[in-house]
Design a protein around this motif. Structure first.
Motif, PDB file in Angstrom:
ATOM      1  N   LEU A  58       0.752  -1.186   0.016  1.00  0.00           N
ATOM      2  CA  LEU A  58      -0.040   0.011   0.050  1.00  0.00           C
ATOM      3  C   LEU A  58       0.879   1.175   0.069  1.00  0.00           C
ATOM      4  O   LEU A  58       1.792   1.379   0.850  1.00  0.00           O
ATOM      5  N   LEU A  59       0.785   2.262  -0.751  1.00  0.00           N
ATOM      6  CA  LEU A  59       1.454   3.237  -1.062  1.00  0.00           C
ATOM      7  C   LEU A  59       0.531   4.415  -0.966  1.00  0.00           C
ATOM      8  O   LEU A  59      -0.200   4.739  -1.251  1.00  0.00           O
ATOM      9  N   PRO A  60       1.310   5.561  -0.291  1.00  0.00           N
ATOM     10  CA  PRO A  60       0.750   6.925  -0.272  1.00  0.00           C
ATOM     11  C   PRO A  60       0.382   7.530  -1.648  1.00  0.00           C
ATOM     12  O   PRO A  60       1.225   7.148  -2.710  1.00  0.00           O
ATOM     13  N   ARG A  61      -0.812   8.010  -1.826  1.00  0.00           N
ATOM     14  CA  ARG A  61      -1.048   8.553  -3.216  1.00  0.00           C
ATOM     15  C   ARG A  61      -0.377   9.721  -3.532  1.00  0.00           C
ATOM     16  O   ARG A  61      -0.654   9.948  -5.094  1.00  0.00           O
ATOM     17  N   ASN A  62       0.587   9.862  -2.949  1.00  0.00           N
ATOM     18  CA  ASN A  62       1.466  11.192  -3.584  1.00  0.00           C
ATOM     19  C   ASN A  62       2.707  10.818  -4.428  1.00  0.00           C
ATOM     20  O   ASN A  62       3.595  11.612  -4.527  1.00  0.00           O
ATOM     21  N   VAL A  63       3.051   9.202  -4.136  1.00  0.00           N
ATOM     22  CA  VAL A  63       4.258   8.927  -4.584  1.00  0.00           C
ATOM     23  C   VAL A  63       4.335   8.653  -5.947  1.00  0.00           C
ATOM     24  O   VAL A  63       3.036   8.558  -6.860  1.00  0.00           O
ATOM     25  N   ARG A  64       5.507   8.645  -6.523  1.00  0.00           N
ATOM     26  CA  ARG A  64       5.771   8.139  -8.201  1.00  0.00           C
ATOM     27  C   ARG A  64       6.496   6.894  -8.023  1.00  0.00           C
ATOM     28  O   ARG A  64       7.288   6.542  -7.513  1.00  0.00           O
ATOM     29  N   VAL A  65       5.593   6.018  -8.653  1.00  0.00           N
ATOM     30  CA  VAL A  65       5.955   4.553  -8.793  1.00  0.00           C
ATOM     31  C   VAL A  65       6.700   4.328 -10.149  1.00  0.00           C
ATOM     32  O   VAL A  65       6.066   4.716 -11.169  1.00  0.00           O
ATOM     33  N   GLY A  66       7.832   3.909 -10.022  1.00  0.00           N
ATOM     34  CA  GLY A  66       8.772   3.468 -11.268  1.00  0.00           C
ATOM     35  C   GLY A  66       8.687   2.206 -11.423  1.00  0.00           C
ATOM     36  O   GLY A  66       9.142   1.486 -10.667  1.00  0.00           O
ATOM     37  N   PHE A  67       8.576   1.749 -13.040  1.00  0.00           N
ATOM     38  CA  PHE A  67       8.932   0.158 -13.468  1.00  0.00           C
ATOM     39  C   PHE A  67       9.986   0.482 -14.281  1.00  0.00           C
ATOM     40  O   PHE A  67       9.819   1.054 -15.273  1.00  0.00           O
ATOM     41  N   GLU A  68      11.085  -0.286 -14.181  1.00  0.00           N
ATOM     42  CA  GLU A  68      11.981  -0.386 -15.100  1.00  0.00           C
ATOM     43  C   GLU A  68      12.078  -1.980 -15.613  1.00  0.00           C
ATOM     44  O   GLU A  68      12.376  -2.991 -14.783  1.00  0.00           O
ATOM     45  N   ILE A  69      12.012  -2.307 -16.908  1.00  0.00           N
ATOM     46  CA  ILE A  69      11.920  -3.569 -17.537  1.00  0.00           C
ATOM     47  C   ILE A  69      13.151  -4.066 -17.714  1.00  0.00           C
ATOM     48  O   ILE A  69      14.004  -3.574 -18.334  1.00  0.00           O
ATOM     49  N   VAL A  70      13.512  -5.074 -16.953  1.00  0.00           N
ATOM     50  CA  VAL A  70      14.834  -5.854 -17.201  1.00  0.00           C
ATOM     51  C   VAL A  70      14.690  -6.657 -18.464  1.00  0.00           C
ATOM     52  O   VAL A  70      13.584  -7.596 -18.790  1.00  0.00           O
ATOM     53  N   GLU A  71      15.614  -6.584 -19.133  1.00  0.00           N
ATOM     54  CA  GLU A  71      15.715  -7.218 -20.345  1.00  0.00           C
ATOM     55  C   GLU A  71      14.463  -7.258 -21.428  1.00  0.00           C
ATOM     56  O   GLU A  71      13.689  -8.041 -21.739  1.00  0.00           O
TER      57      GLU A  71
END
Length: 254
Positions: A189-202
């Motif tokens: 569960l994350l605070p609504r004001n965060v920035r969630v980042g996803f980096e795809i491996v390969e």
């Protein structure tokens, strides 16, 4: 003053027939000029109507002609203007997803329910997760992962065994989809004001799609997700059946 209404129907014949009858009863304004969009269908059509309302600022009132209709009111033809005038309002903010694919082509989209990352082939996706730029998981191996809003927490998120979030909560659900490693990780569960980042491996070897509600972007390399505080959407619910109540009821039903 009575609100001007625009009617939107799903492809089902009964929904189209109801749209015609309602237009004869209450008139029909162009969607671009309407105060309220009346969506006749299921939750999928409700999402379409909400996306239309981003451009126009219209409120959205749904009546159920679908199989689920979690976001919809009961269908009745009589007294519609009064029902809309007395309806309770639920104001929500969508998610904004932005990033680029493996060809360095940028993309951006808004999602009312969730932003999902999904493997494109038989091979497991490998995804690095950051929160506000800080690495929180160096490699998730899974079919995918999603970020859900409170309004969308009962959709794909719930099917992936994510938590149901009350509409008034100040958190987002980060939920893995069929996680392989770490095997017992159930999300966060994350605070609504965060920035969630996803980096795809390969990303070329293990291609991943990003899906923002009904918009899909193939072969992504990275995706960032934030709440779009600058965009406010308004859904209308009959008294006693607002979205917060529906979310509460859902947690006690089998």
């Amino acid at each position: 003053m009575t609100a001007s209404l625009a009617f939107l129907a799903s492809p089902r014949p009964e929904a189209k027939a109801a749209k015609s009858r309602l237009e004869n009863l209450y008139g029909h304004a162009p969607i671009e000029e309407a105060d309220v969009i009346v969506a006749l269908g299921g939750d999928g059509l409700m999402l379409d109507a909400l996306h239309m309302s981003i451009r126009t600022g219209a409120r959205v009132y749904g009546m159920n002609f679908g199989s689920v209709g979690f976001l919809m009111n009961e269908f009745r033809e009589d007294g519609l203007p009064q029902r809309i005038a007395e309806a309770e309002r639920a104001r929500i903010h969508p998610l904004r997803a932005f990033g680029e694919d493996i060809h360095c082509k940028p993309f951006e989209a808004l999602a009312i329910n969730e932003v999902s990352l999904l493997r494109e082939t038989r091979q497991t996706a490998k995804i690095k997760i950051t929160i506000d730029g800080k690495s929180r998981m160096s490699e998730l191996q899974a079919d995918g992962i999603l970020v859900a809003t409170p309004a969308g927490s009962t959709a794909y998120n719930l099917s992936a065994h994510g938590p149901i979030l009350p509409l008034t909560s100040t958190v987002l659900a980060l939920t893995p989809i069929s996680a392989f490693r770490p095997r017992r990780w159930r999300g966060a569960l994350l605070p609504r004001n965060v920035r969630v980042g996803f980096e795809i491996v390969e990303p070329s070897l293990r291609p991943v799609s990003a899906v923002a509600d009904n918009q899909e972007f193939r072969e992504v390399a990275r995706v960032d997700v934030v709440e779009a505080h600058d965009v406010t959407l308004t859904m209308l619910f009959d008294p006693g059946r607002d979205l917060a109540e529906r979310i509460l009821v859902e947690q006690f039903e089998n």
